[in-house]
Write a protein that holds these residues in place. Structure first.
Motif, PDB file in Angstrom:
ATOM      1  N   VAL A 201       0.859  -1.177   0.000  1.00  0.00           N
ATOM      2  CA  VAL A 201       0.000   0.000   0.000  1.00  0.00           C
ATOM      3  C   VAL A 201       0.899   1.231   0.000  1.00  0.00           C
ATOM      4  CG1 VAL A 201      -1.896   1.180   1.141  1.00  0.00           C
ATOM      5  CG2 VAL A 201      -1.695  -1.309   1.289  1.00  0.00           C
TER       6      VAL A 201
ATOM      7  N   LYS B 287      -0.885   2.004   7.876  1.00  0.00           N
ATOM      8  CA  LYS B 287      -0.418   3.088   7.010  1.00  0.00           C
ATOM      9  C   LYS B 287       0.062   4.280   7.847  1.00  0.00           C
ATOM     10  CE  LYS B 287      -3.587   5.179   4.611  1.00  0.00           C
ATOM     11  NZ  LYS B 287      -4.546   5.476   3.531  1.00  0.00           N
TER      12      LYS B 287
ATOM     13  N   HIS C 230      -2.998   0.409  -3.866  1.00  0.00           N
ATOM     14  CA  HIS C 230      -2.654  -0.979  -3.630  1.00  0.00           C
ATOM     15  C   HIS C 230      -1.940  -1.551  -4.858  1.00  0.00           C
ATOM     16  CE1 HIS C 230      -5.334  -0.283  -0.363  1.00  0.00           C
ATOM     17  NE2 HIS C 230      -5.131  -1.494   0.121  1.00  0.00           N
TER      18      HIS C 230
ATOM     19  N   TYR D 227       0.500  -5.161   2.673  1.00  0.00           N
ATOM     20  CA  TYR D 227      -0.815  -5.700   3.025  1.00  0.00           C
ATOM     21  C   TYR D 227      -0.923  -7.097   2.440  1.00  0.00           C
ATOM     22  CZ  TYR D 227      -5.897  -6.300   2.783  1.00  0.00           C
ATOM     23  OH  TYR D 227      -7.175  -6.794   2.889  1.00  0.00           O
TER      24      TYR D 227
END
Length: 872
Positions: free
Chosen positions: A205, A508, A210, A520
């Protein structure tokens, strides 16, 4: 003479562009540089006589007056043809749909259009000039357009691509043939590589975007890697993906993007490649796959900008109603607005959201007079003003809602609907709703113990994690083995954090605090924060509950409070947490009396179905019991025996059992845990006839001794060994070769590990018999006997041998002979006029033997010895 060429590893767009270009330059020769994609080669094997294409090795570059380059504008991609670029008297024309860059070949004529395929540009010129084309030419050109536009579905497809596809069909293009080449099946080798890529994929991320990165290795160059990239995209639906495959001397790089602000052509340019906005590639020669991956991530962090936020997507002002208002009145309010939803307020709280379609349905069934509270959706998932569009899309997708309310603090700004998201770019990710902590009982405060047990920086880090969670109005806890080992006084710096809230948003934020990065893990719904330098990391997950739909199945994971998260764990000693956020930092949460079990040295399951839900806990029970010198308490042992009797492990994936076997055999003294497994009759799950005999027990002790010697020897060339693999070899020692091979296959051990185990099984008896001879053996004889065997196999053979002579000879090999190398090289012989050939290896081997046996010592002696044998 005129030549038409394209890029190496030509695809159908490259081939079709060459065919089309020859219509515009009828006297030119078609020249392919390097290899071609597999499907292109197959097509050319049937049509080569008709299309008349030559290869660069067969073409003279003398007397060339014009070079026509299609489907690329980079000199480093056209093979030998690059020699003509800039040559006096050679005019260069370029036709390409890739955007221009500063690295482009300088050309007298450069035709560029933003299209999905270069073939489209040339087909339009052919159409404009009224040229006739044959059905074969039309079919080849259609192949080019359909391949590069994904059969007119890629986002790079333009109206001109569609128009030219129609033009080619009207000229006889055979779409059945086009389809047969574009939809070919993958070979077994390609399927295996695709599986490796899927397995290796990690989600990073980066600035709210993403990014999927898949990296693996291949013994050979992958010809159609772009096809695998397309298959991966189909399977996983990533918006931004990068594939890296390490071969012997290069890294193949493929990039794909469906997002308007992620230009993969520019990213590929970092590695000397190119392409267009949504699809690009490169061949990386100056770094390995690990270095390339690191460079990619660094570049993405500095060049990808944040995406659209919730506040930019908000719909018009929403109508509001109370829970007791009738359905029809609320429906009229919605109809008079510019939306399809209404917010239902109960005082200052939002009680739900009503959708126009649901109210129309209620009215059609005669319930227009009913109160709206029965027809609203109480499932609302509020987001903040700066929440990512991707996060919102996932909430809508995962939770099955039509909209989400957006707040700025306590103020409702509006909602974001599905329609609003259609105007934004899309992504696939997993988001979980925030949960409210339930009432809970804390037992004692561990702050003083934390200060005593951890370095100062670690204690400060834990507090910072808590403050970050407070700022985000989340609850954060340290959990699991980290808490257990803190209470036991055992050093453990592997921090596991769970968050009651949005774990990904928290990760994050935490990564930003430390100027780190995070990954992630899509399949597991977890994330990992990596600190600068990459030497320290923290694993983060949302608090979860697990539902086992059937015994031994993988669980369905859903959001749940911290107590549910602890209840899903294996044993009470691993089901404790301490607070990091809010008041009471360090307070221990121990709902299942794990601390008491730690004091009493008990391994206790959390509930009676624990081993039915997850039979691999049986193996963990034995491992923890022996590691901590605890005892499985009687009721838990009964539960294990019942699960064993029900053959629950037989229903479990072998790969999961494999990981538990490796974990057990990786313990410092694995025999204790293996002995316990035998008592519980668990070894039969590895192999039906597997038993812990006296000789196996003795072999384990001998392996302990062999490893102790190896650790103490401090060998010059000593590499880390898989200690568990040596113990596995000892455990399977009394099984046949076929039985050992079956275990390797069924449990899907890594190919390299299987090879080490099986090679030892095959050669041990013969090798030890030779090494046990009483007569003196030359060092060269010992070297020949043991060369090629893994260190694991050698140490297991040391442990197996009943004779000190054999053990000593293996030790000599590891400490002395394996390090002896020749000083002479092939160049030394070529300077003497010796031509390379098969005899080189034979002479070098004899020379090495002489050096091993101390017949020669210096480089001069090696060279003299070798030369005498070359001449002899």
């Amino acid at each position: 003479m005129e030549l038409i060429t394209t890029h190496a590893n030509a695809d159908f767009d490259a081939l079709a562009s060459m065919i089309a270009a020859r219509k515009l330059y009828p006297g030119a020769k078609l020249v392919l540089p390097g290899s071609q994609e597999r499907a292109v080669r197959e097509f050319m094997s049937l049509s080569e006589d008709l299309v008349k294409i030559e290869y660069e090795r067969d073409v003279s570059l003398e007397n060339v007056t014009r070079l026509i380059i299609v489907e690329t504008r980079l000199a480093n991609r056209i093979g030998r043809m690059a020699q003509l670029v800039g040559k006096k008297g050679v005019e260069v024309h370029i036709y390409d749909h890739h955007p221009r860059t500063s690295e482009d070949v300088k050309a007298e004529k450069d035709v560029y259009k933003k299209t999905g395929a270069t073939t489209t540009i040339l087909a339009e010129l052919i159409k404009r000039q009224g040229m006739k084309i044959t059905p074969l030419e039309a079919t080849i050109m259609a192949l080019g357009i359909y391949e590069d536009t994904g059969s007119l579905t890629f986002p790079t497809t333009t109206m001109l691509d569609i128009d030219m596809a129609s033009f080619l069909v009207s000229n006889g293009a055979d779409l059945n043939l086009v389809s047969s080449y574009l939809k070919r099946e993958l070979s077994d080798k390609e399927l295996k590589l695709l599986a490796q890529l899927i397995q290796s994929t990690e989600i990073h991320v980066i600035n709210s975007v993403h990014v999927a990165i898949a990296a693996t290795t291949s013994e050979d160059y992958v010809e159609d890697l772009s096809l695998l990239a397309h298959k991966l995209e189909e399977a996983e639906n990533y918006n931004v993906s990068f594939i890296m495959v390490q071969t012997k001397d290069k890294v193949q790089f493929i990039a794909r993007s469906n997002l308007p602000f992620v230009d993969v052509a520019r990213i590929a340019g970092v590695f000397g490649g190119g392409g267009h906005h949504s699809a690009a590639g490169a061949v990386i020669r100056d770094m390995n796959v690990s270095e390339a991956r690191k460079r990619l991530i660094e570049y993405l962090r500095s060049h990808i900008r944040p995406d659209i936020k919730a506040k930019e997507l908000i719909s018009s002002k929403l109508p509001e109603a109370t829970p007791d208002e009738p359905v029809r009145r609320v429906r009229d309010k919605i109809a008079g607005s510019n939306t399809e939803y209404a917010v239902i307020r109960d005082g200052n709280q939002i009680a739900g959201i009503a959708a126009l379609k649901d109210l129309d349905k209620a009215i059609s069934r005669g319930f227009g007079h009913s109160r709206i509270k029965g027809y609203m959706s109480g499932k609302i998932f509020p987001v903040k003003a700066d929440t990512s569009a991707y996060t919102i899309q996932d909430i809508i997708y995962e939770k099955g809602v039509g909209c989400v309310p957006v707040f700025d603090g306590a103020k409702l700004l509006g909602i974001v609907t599905r329609s609003d998201l259609l105007r934004a770019f899309h992504a696939r990710l997993f988001e979980k709703p925030r949960g409210k902590p339930s009432g809970r009982l804390y037992t004692l405060n561990l702050t003083s113990k934390i200060k005593r047990s951890f370095p100062k920086k670690m204690a400060e880090l834990l507090k910072l994690i808590g403050r970050t969670a407070d700022d985000m109005e989340f609850s954060a806890f340290a959990v699991g083995g980290f808490v257990r080992d803190l209470l036991l006084g055992v050093e453990n710096l592997d921090i596991d954090i769970v968050i009651e809230g949005n774990a990904i948003e928290f990760t994050k934020r935490l990564a930003k605090e430390f100027c780190g990065s995070y990954v992630y893990h899509k399949r597991f719904g977890t994330a990992t924060v990596f600190f600068p330098g990459g030497k320290f990391k923290i694993d983060v997950a949302m608090t979860r509950t697990e539902i086992y739909e059937r015994p031994a199945a993988l669980p369905t994971v859903k959001f749940g409070p911290i107590e549910n998260d602890l209840f899903r764990r294996d044993f009470t000693i691993n089901a404790m947490a301490f607070k990091l956020s809010g008041r009471g930092f360090g307070e221990l949460l121990d709902p299942f009396k794990g601390r008491s079990d730690l004091k009493e040295g008990r391994i206790r399951a959390l509930h009676d179905l624990s081993f039915v839900d997850d039979p691999t806990r049986i193996f963990r029970a034995g491992r923890f019991e022996q590691r901590f010198d605890f005892r499985i308490e009687p009721h838990t042992e009964d539960l294990i025996k019942k699960a064993v009797g029900l053959k629950m492990v037989d229903r479990t994936q072998k790969q999961r059992i494999r990981e538990e076997i490796i974990a057990i055999l990786s313990e410092e003294k694995p025999l204790k845990a293996v002995r316990r497994l035998a008592e519980l009759n668990e070894l039969r799950f590895i192999a039906p006839g597997l038993k812990l005999t006296k000789s196996t027990v003795n072999l384990f002790s001998s392996v302990d001794e062999a490893l102790a010697w190896y650790d103490a020897a401090r060998l010059k060339r000593r590499h880390g060994v898989n200690r568990w693999l040596i113990y596995l070899g000892a455990l399977l020692d009394e099984l046949s070769l076929a039985e050992a091979q079956k275990i390797c296959d069924e449990f899907v051990f890594m190919k390299a590990d299987c090879a080490k185990l099986i090679s030892c099984k095959k050669t041990a008896e013969k090798t030890l018999s030779f090494l046990s001879k009483k007569e003196k053996l030359k060092p060269s004889q010992i070297y020949d006997c043991l060369e090629g065997l893994s260190t694991e196999a050698l140490l297991l053979m040391m442990a197996k041998s009943a004779f000190q002579t054999a053990r000593r000879r293996i030790m000599d090999y590891l400490t002395k002979y394996v390090n002896i190398k020749l000083s002479v090289r092939g160049d030394d012989f070529t300077k003497k006029g010796i031509r390379p050939g098969p005899h080189f290896r034979q002479v070098l081997k004899r020379t090495l033997h002489a050096k091993l046996d101390s017949k020669i010592k210096t480089k001069a002696e090696e060279l003299d010895f070798a030369m005498r044998h070359f001449k002899g």
